[in-house]
Design an enzyme around this catalytic site. Structure first.
Site, PDB file in Angstrom:
ATOM      1  N   ASP A 198       0.813  -1.210   0.000  1.00  0.00           N
ATOM      2  CA  ASP A 198       0.000   0.000   0.000  1.00  0.00           C
ATOM      3  C   ASP A 198       0.850   1.266   0.000  1.00  0.00           C
ATOM      4  O   ASP A 198       0.376   2.346  -0.359  1.00  0.00           O
ATOM      5  CB  ASP A 198      -0.930  -0.010   1.219  1.00  0.00           C
ATOM      6  CG  ASP A 198      -1.961   1.110   1.161  1.00  0.00           C
ATOM      7  OD1 ASP A 198      -2.676   1.196   0.140  1.00  0.00           O
ATOM      8  OD2 ASP A 198      -2.038   1.902   2.118  1.00  0.00           O
ATOM      9  N   LEU A 279      -8.716   7.179   0.839  1.00  0.00           N
ATOM     10  CA  LEU A 279      -8.622   8.173  -0.231  1.00  0.00           C
ATOM     11  C   LEU A 279      -7.243   8.224  -0.878  1.00  0.00           C
ATOM     12  O   LEU A 279      -6.976   9.090  -1.713  1.00  0.00           O
ATOM     13  CB  LEU A 279      -8.975   9.561   0.324  1.00  0.00           C
ATOM     14  CG  LEU A 279     -10.408   9.707   0.867  1.00  0.00           C
ATOM     15  CD1 LEU A 279     -10.594  11.077   1.495  1.00  0.00           C
ATOM     16  CD2 LEU A 279     -11.431   9.493  -0.238  1.00  0.00           C
ATOM     17  N   ARG A 280      -6.388   7.291  -0.482  1.00  0.00           N
ATOM     18  CA  ARG A 280      -5.037   7.295  -1.057  1.00  0.00           C
ATOM     19  C   ARG A 280      -5.072   7.024  -2.556  1.00  0.00           C
ATOM     20  O   ARG A 280      -4.234   7.503  -3.311  1.00  0.00           O
ATOM     21  CB  ARG A 280      -4.168   6.267  -0.340  1.00  0.00           C
ATOM     22  CG  ARG A 280      -2.677   6.410  -0.631  1.00  0.00           C
ATOM     23  CD  ARG A 280      -1.850   5.524   0.268  1.00  0.00           C
ATOM     24  NE  ARG A 280      -1.793   6.039   1.628  1.00  0.00           N
ATOM     25  CZ  ARG A 280      -1.449   5.323   2.683  1.00  0.00           C
ATOM     26  NH1 ARG A 280      -1.154   4.054   2.547  1.00  0.00           N
ATOM     27  NH2 ARG A 280      -1.402   5.879   3.880  1.00  0.00           N
ATOM     28  N   GLY A 281      -6.084   6.247  -2.994  1.00  0.00           N
ATOM     29  CA  GLY A 281      -6.208   5.956  -4.425  1.00  0.00           C
ATOM     30  C   GLY A 281      -6.442   7.211  -5.236  1.00  0.00           C
ATOM     31  O   GLY A 281      -5.758   7.468  -6.230  1.00  0.00           O
ATOM     32  N   THR A 284      -3.325   9.444  -5.303  1.00  0.00           N
ATOM     33  CA  THR A 284      -2.269   8.925  -6.173  1.00  0.00           C
ATOM     34  C   THR A 284      -2.615   9.108  -7.642  1.00  0.00           C
ATOM     35  O   THR A 284      -1.758   9.480  -8.457  1.00  0.00           O
ATOM     36  CB  THR A 284      -2.005   7.439  -5.877  1.00  0.00           C
ATOM     37  OG1 THR A 284      -1.709   7.275  -4.494  1.00  0.00           O
ATOM     38  CG2 THR A 284      -0.827   6.928  -6.689  1.00  0.00           C
TER      39      THR A 284
END
Length: 342
Positions: A198, A279-281, A284
């Site tokens: 991740d 919300l990292r997707g 990125t």
């Protein structure tokens, strides 16, 4: 030092090359994970990129501190010099690219007591490790899925905080350790821990080329390189220089690039459709699309940029779906087609 195979001479593997360039332009993306078959140019491309990266401005210290950085991102010595002299002097140095070998000990990676000084002078001094050398550069781990658990734990702590804290043998040292993590491996040899997976911003799958002309070209170029590396590198020097200028221009352009609300909305819809955790997707995808726009010289991030990076940014963030036997790559591609069209 052996001559690396030129980055611009790497045949096919466009997703891998694009992802590495994006990570070089914006280090906040979080690095690149490259998984795939043996002998598909994973290590070759990474070492080739390292050789053509533009130089950076750094203080003459163990950690290559940025002379323009705030105190939070400086080592203890540089903070002292800055307070005493009212500023720091910098010089142009190559971007560090550090290999983390599989057999490395924890002391070698995070740093430890300098035994020579302790024994000869009776002084407690810190011997910096590989994380210190990689600050502001790249940390490359080949066979990252075979890395020992205690080293994975150390990497996770540093990747999250951007600082390395070492407390042992009566020492308590904290130093900056911000780097782009690049890992490669063969998934058949073992799975990567989800917590470390991740932390990689982009994930790339590479496969052995199946078309005859591509395979012939790869073999021909590699054979030519091994027969005379110096002549081959000189032959591709101008193309590598062109890529270097692209990276430099993209870095300058990056702060000016706008992300319209419409593009952000479409990105959020894609992540909701795929059911990505957190919300990292979205972050990125947007950062990668912005870096790609900069690489192409565009001033605004569009859906086309998002489509180009979506698979790399999201394939490793999907939950397992027992009702869907298709792989994560196919699921992202299908969602992109349904939302954005071909």
């Amino acid at each position: 030092m052996p001559i690396p195979f030129p980055f611009s001479a790497v045949v096919a593997q466009e997703e891998m090359k694009r992802s590495l360039l994006i990570a070089a332009i914006d280090q906040s993306i979080g690095g690149v994970l490259v998984f795939g078959d043996r002998g598909t140019g994973k290590s070759t491309a990474i070492r080739g990129l390292a050789a053509l990266l533009p130089k950076m401005r750094a203080v003459d210290c163990t950690y290559n501190c940025d002379p323009e950085a705030s105190d939070d991102y400086l080592c203890a010595d540089c903070r002292t010099k800055k307070a005493k002299n009212g500023g720091l002097k910098g010089r142009q140095v190559p971007v560090p690219v550090v290999d983390l070998p599989l057999g490395a000990t924890e002391d070698r990676v995070i740093g430890a007591l300098d035994l020579e000084r302790a024994l000869t002078k009776g002084e407690k001094a810190f011997e910096p490790g590989l994380l210190a050398r990689a600050h502001r550069g790249f940390l490359y781990i080949d066979e990252v899925n075979l890395l020992e658990d205690h080293l994975v734990d150390s990497l996770l702590d540093v990747a999250a905080s951007g600082q390395n804290l070492v407390e042992r043998e009566g020492l308590s040292i904290r130093h900056p350790a911000r780097f782009v993590l690049v890992g490669s491996g063969n998934p058949e040899e073992g799975e990567l821990r989800p917590q470390l997976q991740d932390r990689f911003g982009l994930s790339v799958e590479v496969k052995t080329p199946t078309d005859l002309p591509t395979r012939m070209k790869v073999v021909r170029l590699r054979d030519e390189f091994e027969r005379d590396p110096e002549a081959f590198a000189h032959k591709w020097k101008s193309k590598d220089a062109k890529v270097r200028r692209q990276i430099e221009k993209a870095k300058e352009l990056l702060p000016e690039i706008e992300v319209p609300d419409a593009t952000l909305e479409e990105t959020a819809k894609l992540c909701i459709k795929l059911g990505t955790d957190g919300l990292r997707g979205e972050l990125t995808v947007i950062r990668s699309a912005r870096a790609l726009a900069a690489l192409k010289g565009d001033k605004t991030v569009t859906v086309e940029h998002v489509k180009a990076v979506a698979v790399s940014a999201l394939r490793h963030r999907l939950r397992r779906d027992p009702l869907d036997e298709s792989g994560s790559t196919s699921r992202v591609e299908r969602a992109v087609r349904e939302l954005f069209g071909e």
